[in-house]
Design an enzyme around this catalytic site. Structure first.
Site, mmCIF file in Angstrom:
data_model
loop_
_atom_site.group_PDB
_atom_site.id
_atom_site.type_symbol
_atom_site.label_atom_id
_atom_site.label_comp_id
_atom_site.label_asym_id
_atom_site.label_seq_id
_atom_site.Cartn_x
_atom_site.Cartn_y
_atom_site.Cartn_z
ATOM 1 N N ASP A 30 -30.964 41.151 5.448
ATOM 2 C CA ASP A 30 -31.312 42.399 6.150
ATOM 3 C C ASP A 30 -30.082 43.283 6.339
ATOM 4 O O ASP A 30 -30.146 44.505 6.164
ATOM 5 C CB ASP A 30 -31.903 42.090 7.525
ATOM 6 N N TYR B 34 -42.521 30.538 15.112
ATOM 7 C CA TYR B 34 -43.063 31.859 15.427
ATOM 8 C C TYR B 34 -44.277 31.780 16.339
ATOM 9 O O TYR B 34 -45.091 30.861 16.246
ATOM 10 C CB TYR B 34 -43.508 32.569 14.133
ATOM 11 N N ALA C 264 -28.826 37.844 7.075
ATOM 12 C CA ALA C 264 -27.853 38.066 5.995
ATOM 13 C C ALA C 264 -28.372 39.109 5.010
ATOM 14 O O ALA C 264 -27.682 40.090 4.690
ATOM 15 C CB ALA C 264 -27.551 36.743 5.276
#
Length: 313
Positions: A260, A101, A258
């Site tokens: 979400d 990130y 998955a």
């Protein structure tokens, strides 16, 4: 059945490999993914994305992507000092993913501060549901998190139902204790909770989905859906409790989104007036379909195959 859902959280630039050293750019984020799949499965529902973006070109493209998914953008606030975050997906041969990130200066961290400057409670209270996640909480400065909890209490008092998925990301929290305290407060305000068993194993020493159901029922959550990957989901409402098996997948390509997508499918079905069992069945099928594709958001062309098999009509 129609309605309005406000979804609070972060959407980031997503990069994933198509072939060696060739990356595809998309936009994704846990609550954004849920919003997309909710809207695709139940187009009659108004889904508004509540976040902050910058004033740069990539923010303009993100806004266009939100609108291309037919999500409402009136609650997308503009920061003059920040831009969207970015993450890169790496997947192994089993489809399990890891992430890198770049989000320290993400505009979404300013959402509540900008809300206080630019919006009013009335613009949020004219909705049926308000959906957020543990990531929505974790990225906020502590003072803004407190403001959000006050806002949630006001929305609940105004008759808005609250839905929450903890989606625990340890690196986003200052400490485990801070996270646990925030999640307990979020659950206590929620009408619908969509936790994963793995999160509760780490945070609350849960041994089973039943342990999670007991804990959340004691906190006053009326509808509880505990996701447990390949083991399926356990659902508890005032009317019934049951286990919904996961749908068998021929080949897992990428497990990103998955949970979400499961959440999006479940909410879409419930807002269409379906009972919890029908909603969980659709959600399980949708999650299985999504993990057979690369990236968080399945292309419209590929998604058409799913909607030809599963509808809410």
């Amino acid at each position: 059945m129609t309605g309005r859902v406000i979804v609070l959280g972060e959407c980031m630039v997503e990069l994933y490999q198509l072939v060696e050293n060739v990356y595809h750019q998309n936009f994704a984020g846990d609550v954004f993914n849920t919003a997309v799949y909710l809207k695709r499965m139940n187009p009659a529902v108004q889904v508004d994305f509540f976040t902050a973006v910058g004033t740069d070109l990539i923010s303009d493209k993100l806004l266009a992507a939100v609108e291309a998914e037919k999500l409402g953008s009136s609650l997308m606030l503009r920061s003059k000092t920040a831009r969207p975050g970015l993450y890169m997906i790496n997947t192994d041969c089993f489809g399990e993913r890891s992430f890198v990130y770049w989000r320290d200066s993400s505009a979404a961290k300013q959402t509540i501060a900008l809300y206080q400057q630019q919006l009013t409670l009335g613009q949020l209270s004219r909705s049926d549901w308000f959906y957020f996640s543990g990531i929505s909480l974790a990225i906020l400065p502590e003072a803004d998190r407190e403001t959000l909890f006050g806002l949630l209490a006001e929305l609940k008092a105004a008759g808005v139902k609250i839905a929450f998925d903890p989606n625990y990301r340890p690196t986003l929290w200052r400490s485990v204790d801070d996270c646990k305290a925030a999640f307990v407060r979020a659950y206590a305000l929620s009408d619908l909770a969509l936790p994963g068993l793995d999160d509760h194993k780490v945070l609350f020493n849960a041994q089973s989905t039943e342990d999670v159901v007991v804990q959340l029922a004691e906190l006053g959550v009326a509808e509880i859906v505990v996701k447990n990957g390949k083991e399926g989901a356990t659902v508890h409402t005032s009317a019934e409790s049951f286990h919904m098996p996961a749908v068998t997948v021929k080949k897992v390509v990428d497990t990103t989104a998955a949970g979400d997508s499961f959440n999006g499918g479940y909410l879409a079905a419930r807002l269409a007036g379906k009972d919890a069992k029908a909603a969980a069945r659709l959600a399980a099928a949708l999650a299985a379909f999504v993990v057979e594709h690369t990236g968080a958001i399945v292309s419209h062309d590929n998604f058409r195959a799913f909607t030809q098999r599963y509808t809410l009509n």
